[in-house]
Design a protein around this motif. Sequence first.
Motif: not given
Length: 70
Positions: A2-29
């Motif tokens: 969670r700390q890494t997600i917040l630090r890079v200003k990402a947002r979880v937009i999907d997941g976890p899937n069956a493999a435990g993967a998440y899809t993250l949305q990132l700010p431009a650049g």
Amino acid sequence: MRQTILRVKARVIDGPNAAGAYTLQLPAGAQNSALAAFRARSDVVFAEPTPSLPSVTRERALASPLSASR
């Protein structure tokens, strides 16, 4: 994780899937620095960009649940 997600200003937009993967949305650049941050974590197995969608940058990070602390 969670700390890494917040630090890079990402947002979880999907997941976890069956493999435990998440899809993250990132700010431009922010893709390169976010990929580096996730790849540096020992609990991340896979961190790669997915095909771009209009005005959205995405990456997948396969890791432990978001509640994990580091």
